[in-house]
Design a protein around this motif. Structure first.
Motif, mmCIF file in Angstrom:
data_model
loop_
_atom_site.group_PDB
_atom_site.id
_atom_site.type_symbol
_atom_site.label_atom_id
_atom_site.label_comp_id
_atom_site.label_asym_id
_atom_site.label_seq_id
_atom_site.Cartn_x
_atom_site.Cartn_y
_atom_site.Cartn_z
ATOM 1 N N LEU A 383 0.834 -1.201 0.000
ATOM 2 C CA LEU A 383 0.000 0.000 0.000
ATOM 3 C C LEU A 383 0.868 1.250 0.000
ATOM 4 O O LEU A 383 0.649 2.177 -0.787
ATOM 5 C CB LEU A 383 -0.916 0.005 1.227
ATOM 6 N N ALA A 384 1.886 1.244 0.889
ATOM 7 C CA ALA A 384 2.782 2.407 0.946
ATOM 8 C C ALA A 384 3.422 2.630 -0.414
ATOM 9 O O ALA A 384 3.565 3.750 -0.884
ATOM 10 C CB ALA A 384 3.843 2.180 2.009
ATOM 11 N N LYS A 385 3.759 1.526 -1.057
ATOM 12 C CA LYS A 385 4.433 1.587 -2.359
ATOM 13 C C LYS A 385 3.580 2.297 -3.401
ATOM 14 O O LYS A 385 4.090 3.019 -4.241
ATOM 15 C CB LYS A 385 4.744 0.139 -2.781
ATOM 16 N N VAL A 386 2.239 2.064 -3.368
ATOM 17 C CA VAL A 386 1.398 2.689 -4.387
ATOM 18 C C VAL A 386 0.713 3.968 -3.897
ATOM 19 O O VAL A 386 -0.161 4.504 -4.555
ATOM 20 C CB VAL A 386 0.340 1.702 -4.955
ATOM 21 N N GLY A 387 1.101 4.447 -2.698
ATOM 22 C CA GLY A 387 0.604 5.747 -2.254
ATOM 23 C C GLY A 387 -0.674 5.719 -1.434
ATOM 24 O O GLY A 387 -1.319 6.748 -1.259
ATOM 25 N N VAL A 388 -1.075 4.537 -0.924
ATOM 26 C CA VAL A 388 -2.241 4.475 -0.036
ATOM 27 C C VAL A 388 -1.709 4.399 1.395
ATOM 28 O O VAL A 388 -0.764 3.652 1.647
ATOM 29 C CB VAL A 388 -3.084 3.204 -0.331
ATOM 30 N N PRO A 389 -2.273 5.175 2.344
ATOM 31 C CA PRO A 389 -1.759 5.094 3.721
ATOM 32 C C PRO A 389 -1.861 3.665 4.255
ATOM 33 O O PRO A 389 -2.958 3.090 4.225
ATOM 34 C CB PRO A 389 -2.681 6.027 4.514
ATOM 35 N N PRO A 390 -0.749 3.081 4.745
ATOM 36 C CA PRO A 390 -0.781 1.674 5.151
ATOM 37 C C PRO A 390 -1.809 1.372 6.236
ATOM 38 O O PRO A 390 -2.329 0.268 6.303
ATOM 39 C CB PRO A 390 0.627 1.426 5.690
ATOM 40 N N THR A 391 -2.138 2.375 7.059
ATOM 41 C CA THR A 391 -3.122 2.105 8.106
ATOM 42 C C THR A 391 -4.513 1.861 7.519
ATOM 43 O O THR A 391 -5.418 1.435 8.242
ATOM 44 C CB THR A 391 -3.206 3.288 9.081
ATOM 45 N N ALA A 392 -4.673 2.079 6.205
ATOM 46 C CA ALA A 392 -5.961 1.811 5.563
ATOM 47 C C ALA A 392 -6.347 0.352 5.686
ATOM 48 O O ALA A 392 -7.518 0.004 5.506
ATOM 49 C CB ALA A 392 -5.915 2.206 4.087
ATOM 50 N N ILE A 393 -5.382 -0.512 6.014
ATOM 51 C CA ILE A 393 -5.747 -1.927 6.144
ATOM 52 C C ILE A 393 -6.762 -2.114 7.266
ATOM 53 O O ILE A 393 -7.474 -3.104 7.282
ATOM 54 C CB ILE A 393 -4.533 -2.863 6.350
#
Ligand code: ASP
Length: 437
Positions: A383-393
């Protein structure tokens, strides 16, 4: 993971999920999203509990991935020396994982389960899961044009320790490349030199799994907090969007399980697919109940020998390495989840970004621990790699248990499928060798 007494963990997680969803929705509909008291509860105690659970998983990302990948590659490297079996298993692993991820990417692009959320809801969501400027910066960075030479060069780390320190902000690929090269080298040095490092990695891997186990103990209350936060912020719409996502994951898993594997079993292993699935049904059930490839390994080894009559040496090798290194269900799931969350957060992914997701999801199938929730550290990094905040999980974690159970069935069936195919190929090359002699 079964507790010794009382309610099993997965039942507790399910209870946490349902309670969180119902109470969150209730709070949202009675108090309204802008309510100050509700906001205080969501931002303080609930956020604290949810984040505590997530941080327990995040903190173990680097040691877990590095040890799992080094060991996985070192084992496959050893196998290469032993001969055809290793190479054939490796080729089949890459092929089957590749097909799994392609199913995921095609399905998410066709169905687009993450779309249809009103812009203001999305804004609220992005703001609640990250500092908005950070997300915007990441999106901007991901769009910066780089030459192909530079992109490839960046995959090779100058300083793996530095990449490890920024693993959650995109340092993952270089770190994985380092682990791949290290694993290959480990299998190439003299065994007495390799042994202490292998033993250390095995210890590190075991301890990392233990930390995940500790984190999973917090899961029922962590999931409650995360789901409450989500539903109280968003209401029913988000839940409907998640329902589409979960259904899509299950349909894709079923496609790979019953179509791809059936074709491969029929054409390569020369077995009747229905008969194959019937014979391994206890393995599939064990995988479903435990959510862990590692926990299913003993039953898979027994069934391969007794129910399918596969040769002991080939099935032991393929199934043992496969329990960690071949996880088609996980690869497929990670593909769907990352693309879904990117759509959900309105982050456009270029074809190149999607290829990164495909490539990393296939690698994730090799590097993911065969334990409940093993995929999550990798998803956070993707997620971090594609620009989504990782906490979105936190958004999808609440419904993960059922998806975890389902993808583990695929992970284990994939291992047995490869064992059956490689056994058949070896039988045929054995015949050819005998004729040629
Ligand atoms: N639970 C999975 C397994 O053990 C790993 C994962 O995808 O979380 O195979």
């Amino acid at each position: 993971m079964q507790e010794r007494r009382g309610t099993p963990l997965h039942t507790k997680i399910l209870i946490g999920l349902i309670l969180g969803a119902v109470l969150g929705l209730l709070a949202q509909s009675t108090l309204g999203t802008g309510n100050e008291t509700l906001k205080w509860w969501v931002d303080n105690p609930l956020n604290f509990v949810g984040m505590l659970f997530l941080r327990m998983i995040f903190m173990i990302v680097v040691p877990l991935l590095v040890s799992a990948l080094i060991l996985g590659v070192a084992d496959i490297g050893d196998a290469r020396k032993v001969g055809r079996v290793g190479v054939r298993s490796l080729v089949m692993t890459l092929l089957l994982s590749g097909i799994a991820v392609m199913i995921a990417v095609t399905a998410v692009n066709l169905i687009r389960p993450g779309e249809g959320l009103a812009p203001e809801q999305r804004e609220r969501l992005v703001a609640s899961y990250s500092k908005k400027e950070d997300a915007e910066k990441k999106v901007a960075q991901s769009k910066e044009a780089k030459s192909a030479w530079d992109t490839i060069l960046e995959f090779v780390p100058q300083n793996p320790v530095q990449e490890a320190a920024r693993a959650l902000e995109g340092g993952l690929i270089p770190l994985m490349v380092f682990a791949l090269i290290f694993g290959l080298a480990l299998s190439a040095v003299a065994p007495e030199k390799a042994l202490p490092i292998k033993e250390f990695m095995e210890g590190l891997f075991a301890v990392s799994q233990k930390v995940i186990e500790f984190a999973m103990k917090l899961a029922p209350i962590g999931v409650f907090a995360l789901v409450f936060k989500t539903t109280a912020l968003l209401g029913l719409d988000a839940l409907l969007a998640l329902g589409r996502y979960a259904a899509l994951v299950i349909v894709c898993l079923a496609l790979h399980q019953f179509v791809t594997y059936s074709v491969v079993i029929k054409l390569i292993a020369k077995m009747n697919p229905l008969d194959f699935f019937r014979r391994i049904r206890t393995v599939m059930l064990t995988a479903f109940a435990t959510s862990s490839s590692n926990a299913t390994l003993p039953e898979a080894l027994r069934s391969a020998r007794e129910d399918l009559g596969l040769p002991r040496d080939i099935s032991s090798f393929v199934l043992t390495v496969g329990a960690t290194a071949n996880q088609n269900g996980t690869a497929l799931f990670e593909g769907v989840t990352v693309l879904f969350l990117a759509q959900f957060f309105g982050i456009p992914l270029t074809v190149a970004d999607q290829f990164t997701v495909v490539f990393l999801s296939i690698l994730a199938g090799v590097g993911t621990a065969g334990v409940p929730g093993g995929s999550w550290p990798m998803i956070a990094i993707l997620l971090a790699k594609v620009g989504v905040p990782p906490t979105a999980i936190g958004l999808v974690l609440g419904i993960d248990r059922i998806l975890d159970m389902s993808r583990t069935v695929l992970n284990v069936t994939g291992d047995i499928t490869i064992a059956a195919c490689v056994s058949k190929m070896e039988e045929r090359s054995g015949l050819r060798d005998a004729e040629g002699a």
